[in-house]
Motif scaffolding. Structure first.
Motif, PDB file in Angstrom:
ATOM      1  N   ASP A 161     107.163  18.481-116.314  1.00  0.00           N
ATOM      2  CA  ASP A 161     105.933  18.919-116.982  1.00  0.00           C
ATOM      3  C   ASP A 161     105.112  17.681-117.315  1.00  0.00           C
ATOM      4  OD1 ASP A 161     103.952  20.148-118.458  1.00  0.00           O
ATOM      5  OD2 ASP A 161     105.197  20.429-120.245  1.00  0.00           O
ATOM      6  N   LEU A 162     103.902  17.601-116.798  1.00  0.00           N
ATOM      7  CA  LEU A 162     103.071  16.415-116.965  1.00  0.00           C
ATOM      8  C   LEU A 162     102.337  16.361-118.296  1.00  0.00           C
ATOM      9  CD1 LEU A 162     101.567  15.973-113.390  1.00  0.00           C
ATOM     10  CD2 LEU A 162     103.632  14.961-114.377  1.00  0.00           C
ATOM     11  N   ASP A 163     102.514  17.348-119.151  1.00  0.00           N
ATOM     12  CA  ASP A 163     101.873  17.327-120.466  1.00  0.00           C
ATOM     13  C   ASP A 163     102.380  16.126-121.271  1.00  0.00           C
ATOM     14  OD1 ASP A 163     100.270  18.133-122.527  1.00  0.00           O
ATOM     15  OD2 ASP A 163     101.669  19.642-123.283  1.00  0.00           O
ATOM     16  N   GLN A 164     101.465  15.481-121.998  1.00  0.00           N
ATOM     17  CA  GLN A 164     101.788  14.336-122.858  1.00  0.00           C
ATOM     18  C   GLN A 164     102.495  13.206-122.078  1.00  0.00           C
ATOM     19  OE1 GLN A 164     103.654  15.541-126.600  1.00  0.00           O
ATOM     20  NE2 GLN A 164     102.743  17.570-126.397  1.00  0.00           N
ATOM     21  N   LEU A 165     102.099  13.028-120.839  1.00  0.00           N
ATOM     22  CA  LEU A 165     102.712  11.995-120.001  1.00  0.00           C
ATOM     23  C   LEU A 165     102.499  10.609-120.619  1.00  0.00           C
ATOM     24  CD1 LEU A 165     104.106  11.412-117.236  1.00  0.00           C
ATOM     25  CD2 LEU A 165     101.806  11.111-116.299  1.00  0.00           C
ATOM     26  N   ASN A 166     103.578   9.819-120.685  1.00  0.00           N
ATOM     27  CA  ASN A 166     103.510   8.460-121.207  1.00  0.00           C
ATOM     28  C   ASN A 166     104.439   7.588-120.368  1.00  0.00           C
ATOM     29  OD1 ASN A 166     106.241   8.538-122.363  1.00  0.00           O
ATOM     30  ND2 ASN A 166     105.363   9.954-123.864  1.00  0.00           N
ATOM     31  N   PRO A 167     104.429   6.264-120.575  1.00  0.00           N
ATOM     32  CA  PRO A 167     105.262   5.392-119.735  1.00  0.00           C
ATOM     33  C   PRO A 167     106.745   5.734-119.750  1.00  0.00           C
ATOM     34  CG  PRO A 167     103.611   4.085-120.869  1.00  0.00           C
ATOM     35  CD  PRO A 167     103.498   5.471-121.422  1.00  0.00           C
ATOM     36  N   ASP A 168     107.291   6.076-120.923  1.00  0.00           N
ATOM     37  CA  ASP A 168     108.715   6.425-120.992  1.00  0.00           C
ATOM     38  C   ASP A 168     109.016   7.678-120.182  1.00  0.00           C
ATOM     39  OD1 ASP A 168     109.502   4.289-122.478  1.00  0.00           O
ATOM     40  OD2 ASP A 168     109.469   5.341-124.408  1.00  0.00           O
ATOM     41  N   THR A 169     108.160   8.702-120.332  1.00  0.00           N
ATOM     42  CA  THR A 169     108.358   9.934-119.558  1.00  0.00           C
ATOM     43  C   THR A 169     108.212   9.652-118.072  1.00  0.00           C
ATOM     44  OG1 THR A 169     107.426  11.217-121.396  1.00  0.00           O
ATOM     45  CG2 THR A 169     107.628  12.325-119.274  1.00  0.00           C
ATOM     46  N   GLY A 170     107.223   8.831-117.717  1.00  0.00           N
ATOM     47  CA  GLY A 170     107.032   8.484-116.311  1.00  0.00           C
ATOM     48  C   GLY A 170     108.243   7.792-115.722  1.00  0.00           C
ATOM     49  N   ASN A 171     108.839   6.872-116.481  1.00  0.00           N
ATOM     50  CA  ASN A 171     110.055   6.196-116.013  1.00  0.00           C
ATOM     51  C   ASN A 171     111.211   7.170-115.874  1.00  0.00           C
ATOM     52  OD1 ASN A 171     108.820   3.677-115.908  1.00  0.00           O
ATOM     53  ND2 ASN A 171     109.383   3.139-118.004  1.00  0.00           N
ATOM     54  N   ALA A 172     111.318   8.086-116.826  1.00  0.00           N
ATOM     55  CA  ALA A 172     112.392   9.081-116.767  1.00  0.00           C
ATOM     56  C   ALA A 172     112.251   9.961-115.526  1.00  0.00           C
ATOM     57  CB  ALA A 172     112.381   9.943-118.034  1.00  0.00           C
ATOM     58  N   ILE A 173     111.012  10.364-115.224  1.00  0.00           N
ATOM     59  CA  ILE A 173     110.765  11.190-114.042  1.00  0.00           C
ATOM     60  C   ILE A 173     111.163  10.437-112.778  1.00  0.00           C
ATOM     61  CG2 ILE A 173     108.958  12.246-112.636  1.00  0.00           C
ATOM     62  CD1 ILE A 173     107.461  12.841-115.284  1.00  0.00           C
ATOM     63  N   THR A 174     110.767   9.179-112.690  1.00  0.00           N
ATOM     64  CA  THR A 174     111.098   8.363-111.506  1.00  0.00           C
ATOM     65  C   THR A 174     112.603   8.221-111.335  1.00  0.00           C
ATOM     66  OG1 THR A 174     109.025   7.128-111.710  1.00  0.00           O
ATOM     67  CG2 THR A 174     110.787   6.115-110.417  1.00  0.00           C
ATOM     68  N   LYS A 175     113.311   7.928-112.416  1.00  0.00           N
ATOM     69  CA  LYS A 175     114.768   7.789-112.353  1.00  0.00           C
ATOM     70  C   LYS A 175     115.433   9.098-111.942  1.00  0.00           C
ATOM     71  CE  LYS A 175     115.288   4.169-115.884  1.00  0.00           C
ATOM     72  NZ  LYS A 175     115.835   3.866-117.237  1.00  0.00           N
ATOM     73  N   ALA A 176     114.956  10.199-112.514  1.00  0.00           N
ATOM     74  CA  ALA A 176     115.565  11.499-112.223  1.00  0.00           C
ATOM     75  C   ALA A 176     115.383  11.881-110.759  1.00  0.00           C
ATOM     76  CB  ALA A 176     114.960  12.566-113.133  1.00  0.00           C
ATOM     77  N   LEU A 177     114.178  11.694-110.226  1.00  0.00           N
ATOM     78  CA  LEU A 177     113.942  12.060-108.836  1.00  0.00           C
ATOM     79  C   LEU A 177     114.729  11.173-107.879  1.00  0.00           C
ATOM     80  CD1 LEU A 177     111.687  13.850-110.042  1.00  0.00           C
ATOM     81  CD2 LEU A 177     110.360  13.337-107.996  1.00  0.00           C
ATOM     82  N   THR A 178     114.881   9.917-108.226  1.00  0.00           N
ATOM     83  CA  THR A 178     115.684   9.019-107.388  1.00  0.00           C
ATOM     84  C   THR A 178     117.130   9.470-107.354  1.00  0.00           C
ATOM     85  OG1 THR A 178     114.234   7.140-107.883  1.00  0.00           O
ATOM     86  CG2 THR A 178     116.445   6.643-107.079  1.00  0.00           C
ATOM     87  N   ALA A 179     117.669   9.851-108.521  1.00  0.00           N
ATOM     88  CA  ALA A 179     119.061  10.302-108.597  1.00  0.00           C
ATOM     89  C   ALA A 179     119.260  11.643-107.898  1.00  0.00           C
ATOM     90  CB  ALA A 179     119.488  10.408-110.057  1.00  0.00           C
ATOM     91  N   ALA A 180     118.223  12.479-107.925  1.00  0.00           N
ATOM     92  CA  ALA A 180     118.347  13.818-107.355  1.00  0.00           C
ATOM     93  C   ALA A 180     118.118  13.865-105.847  1.00  0.00           C
ATOM     94  CB  ALA A 180     117.344  14.752-108.034  1.00  0.00           C
ATOM     95  N   LYS A 181     117.562  12.791-105.295  1.00  0.00           N
ATOM     96  CA  LYS A 181     117.168  12.813-103.884  1.00  0.00           C
ATOM     97  C   LYS A 181     118.350  13.027-102.949  1.00  0.00           C
ATOM     98  CE  LYS A 181     114.362  10.354-100.498  1.00  0.00           C
ATOM     99  NZ  LYS A 181     113.493   9.173-100.246  1.00  0.00           N
ATOM    100  N   ALA A 182     119.467  12.366-103.233  1.00  0.00           N
ATOM    101  CA  ALA A 182     120.631  12.466-102.349  1.00  0.00           C
ATOM    102  C   ALA A 182     121.170  13.889-102.272  1.00  0.00           C
ATOM    103  CB  ALA A 182     121.722  11.514-102.818  1.00  0.00           C
ATOM    104  N   LYS A 183     121.015  14.633-103.371  1.00  0.00           N
ATOM    105  CA  LYS A 183     121.513  16.017-103.416  1.00  0.00           C
ATOM    106  C   LYS A 183     120.469  17.032-102.976  1.00  0.00           C
ATOM    107  CE  LYS A 183     123.475  17.380-107.105  1.00  0.00           C
ATOM    108  NZ  LYS A 183     123.614  17.676-108.539  1.00  0.00           N
ATOM    109  N   ALA A 184     119.257  16.549-102.688  1.00  0.00           N
ATOM    110  CA  ALA A 184     118.142  17.440-102.346  1.00  0.00           C
ATOM    111  C   ALA A 184     117.941  18.498-103.434  1.00  0.00           C
ATOM    112  CB  ALA A 184     118.370  18.110-100.990  1.00  0.00           C
ATOM    113  N   THR A 185     118.060  18.056-104.686  1.00  0.00           N
ATOM    114  CA  THR A 185     117.874  18.958-105.824  1.00  0.00           C
ATOM    115  C   THR A 185     116.426  19.430-105.879  1.00  0.00           C
ATOM    116  OG1 THR A 185     119.554  17.740-107.062  1.00  0.00           O
ATOM    117  CG2 THR A 185     118.078  19.153-108.337  1.00  0.00           C
TER     118      THR A 185
END
Length: 279
Positions: A70-94
């Protein structure tokens, strides 16, 4: 609910049964204030939802069956969390469900949405007309547009955006939600749409229901997942409206919405019979 094909209904049933079997875990990447409402809906469906922060985003994404961004209230910490999560999820095609809150208002949110779409991990995008239009560089809804004009524009937008980005788009067009994967489309509505629109965090609630469906199915058919998410929320809202007394407003309705969604999923066979009668 609008008419849906028998093939789509069969896919719905498969996904609903998988929710009960798999009890998918959805990780939310977004504002913490929306977590309780989203978690309650997903729990009512039979799944689980937790929120990730920067420190644990990768770990939670690795064990989740779906991600809800959810992009609401997007800030640097949330942006970093999103990047980390998608990187971790990529191998599983989540599967990733993206709610583009405020993308037409805040350039940073639009830029993040486009960056995420560029990764080709997002399977479903949810937003209103102006939010989704901003992603393809289209004009905002004209001032004074009629309901019929909005319907035509939203339906066209869903198809164009889906084809451009290679994922399913769910465009909220007021009374209707337009779902398209660029080749198939369905228009869904709910008699409780007006009341549902008054519930705080409504767009991300829809995303949470959709993400639970995606987690159960693995998004093997993201079009069916997206349509089912809207059906469950819309028809759950109809039941919630029925459960709510005339003196009550959006606050009580929001609580009853969990009961409504729960009853639709738990009594899916009965609801499916009602859909078949509409064919």
């Amino acid at each position: 609910v609008s008419k849906v094909s028998s093939d789509l209904q069969a896919n719905f049933t498969t996904i609903v049964k998988a929710i009960g079997t798999k009890k998918p875990l959805v990780t939310l990447l977004g504002p913490g204030g929306k977590t309780p409402a989203c978690a309650a809906l997903v729990f009512g469906m039979g799944g689980k939802l937790t929120r990730a922060v920067n420190a644990d985003a990768a770990e939670l994404a690795a064990v989740s069956q779906a991600l809800l961004v959810d992009l609401d209230q997007l800030n640097p910490d949330t942006g970093n969390a999103i990047t980390k999560a998608l990187t971790a999820a990529k191998a599983k095609a989540t599967p990733v469900v993206l709610v583009v809150t405020g993308a037409e208002l805040v350039p940073g949110r639009r830029a993040m949405a486009l960056a995420l779409l560029g990764k080709k991990q997002v399977v479903i995008v949810r937003g209103n007309y102006n939010e989704c239009a901003s992603l393809i560089g289209a004009d905002k809804l004209p001032a004074g547009a009629t309901a019929d004009e909005l319907a035509q524009l939203a339906q066209n937008l869903a198809g164009v955006a889906a084809e451009k980005f290679g994922c399913v788009f769910c465009v909220d067009g007021g009374a209707n939600v337009y779902v398209s994967d660029g080749k198939r489309e369905v228009v869904l509505n709910s008699p409780a749409a007006a009341l549902l629109s008054r519930v705080p965090a409504n767009p991300v609630l829809a995303g949470a229901v959709t993400a639970c469906c995606a987690g159960a199915s693995g998004a093997s058919d993201a079009f069916a997942v997206a349509a089912l998410g809207q059906v469950i929320l819309g028809e759950g809202a109809v039941l919630a409206k029925h459960f709510t007394e005339k003196k009550d407003g959006p606050g009580t309705f929001a609580v009853r919405l969990v009961d409504g969604v729960y009853n639709i999923v738990q009594n899916w066979d009965v609801f499916q019979m009602q859909m078949k009668k509409m064919e």
